[in-house]
Every structure is written in structure tokens, then in C-alpha cells.
Design a protein around this motif. Structure first.
Motif, PDB file in Angstrom:
ATOM      1  N   GLN A 186     -15.523  -5.895  -1.699  1.00 34.63           N
ATOM      2  CA  GLN A 186     -14.326  -5.697  -0.888  1.00 34.63           C
ATOM      3  C   GLN A 186     -14.000  -6.926  -0.034  1.00 34.63           C
ATOM      4  O   GLN A 186     -12.871  -7.410  -0.021  1.00 34.63           O
ATOM      5  N   ILE A 189     -10.634  -9.527  -0.390  1.00 26.75           N
ATOM      6  CA  ILE A 189      -9.672  -9.766   0.687  1.00 26.75           C
ATOM      7  C   ILE A 189      -9.640 -11.251   1.050  1.00 26.75           C
ATOM      8  O   ILE A 189      -8.569 -11.847   1.209  1.00 26.75           O
ATOM      9  N   MET A 248      -5.667   3.431   1.400  1.00 26.95           N
ATOM     10  CA  MET A 248      -6.784   2.496   1.607  1.00 26.95           C
ATOM     11  C   MET A 248      -7.224   1.936   0.257  1.00 26.95           C
ATOM     12  O   MET A 248      -7.817   2.650  -0.562  1.00 26.95           O
ATOM     13  N   ALA A 302      -8.658  -1.287   4.660  1.00 29.76           N
ATOM     14  CA  ALA A 302      -9.222  -1.283   3.315  1.00 29.76           C
ATOM     15  C   ALA A 302     -10.279  -0.177   3.219  1.00 29.76           C
ATOM     16  O   ALA A 302     -10.900   0.194   4.213  1.00 29.76           O
ATOM     17  N   TYR A 303     -10.484   0.356   2.017  1.00 29.76           N
ATOM     18  CA  TYR A 303     -11.432   1.452   1.845  1.00 29.76           C
ATOM     19  C   TYR A 303     -12.847   0.994   2.194  1.00 29.76           C
ATOM     20  O   TYR A 303     -13.339   0.003   1.639  1.00 29.76           O
ATOM     21  N   GLY A 349      -7.554  -4.826   5.694  1.00 34.34           N
ATOM     22  CA  GLY A 349      -6.750  -4.110   4.712  1.00 34.34           C
ATOM     23  C   GLY A 349      -5.316  -4.573   4.700  1.00 34.34           C
ATOM     24  O   GLY A 349      -4.668  -4.615   3.652  1.00 34.34           O
ATOM     25  N   TYR A 391      -6.763  -5.094  -4.328  1.00 37.86           N
ATOM     26  CA  TYR A 391      -6.457  -6.449  -3.863  1.00 37.86           C
ATOM     27  C   TYR A 391      -6.452  -7.434  -5.028  1.00 37.86           C
ATOM     28  O   TYR A 391      -5.656  -8.378  -5.042  1.00 37.86           O
ATOM     29  N   THR A 428      -1.179   0.513   5.963  1.00 44.06           N
ATOM     30  CA  THR A 428      -2.534   0.977   5.641  1.00 44.06           C
ATOM     31  C   THR A 428      -3.377   1.151   6.903  1.00 44.06           C
ATOM     32  O   THR A 428      -3.274   0.350   7.836  1.00 44.06           O
ATOM     33  N   GLN A 448       0.843  -1.194   0.000  1.00 43.90           N
ATOM     34  CA  GLN A 448       0.000   0.000   0.000  1.00 43.90           C
ATOM     35  C   GLN A 448       0.877   1.242   0.000  1.00 43.90           C
ATOM     36  O   GLN A 448       1.935   1.261   0.629  1.00 43.90           O
TER      37      GLN A 448
END
Length: 317
Positions: free
Chosen positions: A173, A177, A130, A162-163, A203, A136, A159, A114
Motif C-alpha cells: 500500500q 501511494i 478506501m 487508503a484501506y 489515500g 492506486y 476518501t 474514489q
């Protein structure tokens, strides 16, 4: 240079030392003894402060604005040999997740990590480190490419998570992951993971499964940030320091819990205080770990990796 609140005694001594040096150079007064005393006091103060850091202070150091980010490490270690690769071949190129091929000596590695920004503009461009699902998926595409050509993977984690946006959830998302975690457990090439800053939640886990997981001394690794934990448990961010202690998120805590394999020492004052030395330490550590892992066959690599993660969380009273 920016100083954190607990570093103010160091700032004061450094300013005194600078004034002493200037006074000596601009006048005929001999201040060499005074300067030496200040240097000794400064060194002692640094050692006293940095050897007794709390969990929250280490979190602060991991977020220091001058701390090197993923691209800083890659550029310092690989130089001009790094070739960045883009896109997940599905949606777009996620700027928060970078990856590509680079060399350390004669050995080629696939670097993934990241990337945060250095100012307001680049932070927005990098989405504050993020990654979205496509980030990913890009990382997985590059890892599978590395597997195809027998290239070891180096994952650099930094990070805040994750966003969490609606559009990221709409594009899968959680699935992205989870898929990465599954695929990384059975990737048939060595995977070296280094936590170089913040290692927060899924994340971090999305590129965090490895044969060796290493943490730099002043980093953290946890399912949630201290601030978010505080806001959930106490309905306020004011208890973030207590939350940081309770989460056991420091490198030494993670090592005691057998969740990471080793701690990489940083120069006195943190990675940002001596970037050159930090880059050299990380480069040597990557080389050292790869020399150990390359002796294992792909079958042994996968078996040992799966055994390692299967044992995590096992408790016998």
C-alpha cells in the motif's frame, strides 16, 4: 431529505412553510403573506447558519449521505461519453477506485477518483471508498495512458483514507501511494485535482498531486480525520470538534496555507442541496483551469508543478 444537527432550525422552517402552502391550497384562507414571511425567514436562517460553519460542521457536510460522489459528477458532466476502464493489469479491479475517459464539450479527459457506496450493499462493494494498492496502481496505469495520448487528467478525491487492512499492506500500500506521488509530479499532461468530499491522509495524496488543486467549499483535506486525531491525543472521540479546529482542514485553511490553489463555491446548503448547480459549477471550473494549463508546454508543466510542491512547508521566521 436528511438534516444534520445544526440544520434543525432549517428543517423546522421548511416544515412550517410546507404546511402553510398545503393550507393555502386546501382552503379559501389567504396565506400568501405568511408564506412569503416564512420564505424570507428561511433564506435568512440558511445564510446565517452556512456562513458561520465550524470546521467540524464542514466535515459533517462533506460526509452528508445525499452529497454527490465521483460517479455522480462524471455522469452529470460527461453523460454517455464516459468509458470506464478497469484493472491494474496485475492483481484485480479495485471497485473503490474508478477511472476512464470522458468528454466535456470537445475535450477528452481521463477521470480518476474514489467512489463510495449509497447503501450497505454498495458501500461494501466499493469498500467505503478506501482503495487497495491495486486501486492506486490502476490509477497510475490510466494516468500513464493519458500521458501517452496527450489527454489531461482530472482527479476527484473523496476518501476516508487508503484501506488499512493487513492484505493491503502485504501487497504494498505504502509503495503504491508513494509511486503515484512520484509519477504524478512528472506526468507530462495537465492534472486538475478536485476534492469533492473527504480528503484524508495518503489515500487522498495517492491521486492528489496536480497543477491545480481545488477544494469544494464544504470539504476537508488533512493527514488524519478529526475522530482519529481525537482518539490519539485525548484517548476519546469526544474531542473531535476541537481536533477539527486544530487540524486546519477546511478549504479556507488550506488556501491560507497555500496547500490548495482555489476554493470552488457550493450552492447555499451544500453540494447536495442543489446537485445540478454543483455539477455545472464543477464542469465550468474544469474547463476554465484546462484552458489555462493547455497553454503550457509539457516541460513547463512539470517544472511549475515541481516548484509548487517544493515550496510547500517552507518557513522563514
Amino acid at each position: 431529505m436528511e438534516y444534520l444537527d445544526f440544520e434543525l432550525p432549517i428543517k423546522e422552517l421548511e416544515e412550517q412553510l410546507d404546511k402553510c402552502v398545503v393550507l393555502g391550497s386546501e382552503s379559501e384562507i389567504d396565506v400568501s403573506d405568511t408564506c412569503k414571511q416564512l420564505e424570507k425567514k428561511l433564506e435568512k436562517t440558511k445564510k446565517d447558519i452556512y456562513k458561520n460553519l465550524t470546521a467540524w460542521q464542514r466535515v459533517q457536510l462533506s460526509r452528508h449521505p445525499s452529497r454527490p460522489y465521483t460517479m455522480d459528477y462524471i455522469e452529470a458532466i460527461c453523460g454517455d461519453s464516459f468509458l470506464e476502464l478497469h484493472g491494474d493489469r496485475n492483481v484485480k479491479d479495485d471497485k473503490a477506485m474508478i477511472g476512464g475517459l470522458g468528454k466535456i464539450g470537445d475535450q477528452t479527459y481521463m477521470f480518476i477518483g474514489q467512489q463510495k457506496g449509497y447503501n450497505t450493499k454498495t458501500r461494501q462493494y466499493r469498500n467505503f471508498g478506501m482503495a487497495n494498492p491495486e486501486g492506486y496502481r490502476k490509477a497510475l496505469r490510466l494516468m500513464k495512458m493519458a500521458e501517452k495520448f496527450g489527454v489531461p487528467v482530472v482527479s476527484l478525491i473523496d476518501t476516508p483514507g487508503a484501506y488499512p487492512g493487513i492484505e493491503a499492506e502485504e501487497r504494498g500500500q505504502g509503495e503504491a501511494i508513494a509511486r503515484n506521488i512520484l509519477e504524478m509530479t512528472r506526468l507530462k499532461v495537465p492534472i486538475i485535482v478536485l476534492i469533492i468530499g473527504e480528503g484524508a491522509s495518503g489515500g487522498a495524496l495517492g491521486i492528489g498531486v496536480g497543477d491545480r488543486v481545488l477544494m469544494l467549499e464544504n470539504t476537508w483535506y488533512s493527514v488524519i480525520s478529526p475522530e482519529s486525531c481525537s482518539s490519539i491525543l485525548w484517548r476519546s472521540w469526544e474531542y473531535k470538534e476541537q481536533a477539527a479546529e486544530a487540524l486546519k482542514l477546511t478549504a479556507s485553511d488550506m488556501k491560507k496555507l497555500h496547500l490548495v490553489d482555489d476554493i470552488v463555491k457550493e450552492p447555499l446548503g451544500g453540494a447536495h442541496s442543489d446537485r445540478g448547480t454543483t455539477f455545472k459549477i464543477v464542469e465550468e471550473k474544469i474547463h476554465e483551469v484546462h484552458e489555462q494549463l493547455k497553454k503550457l508546454s509539457p516541460t513547463d508543466l512539470v517544472k511549475k508543478r515541481m516548484d509548487k510542491y517544493s515550496k510547500m512547508g517552507v518557513y522563514s521566521g
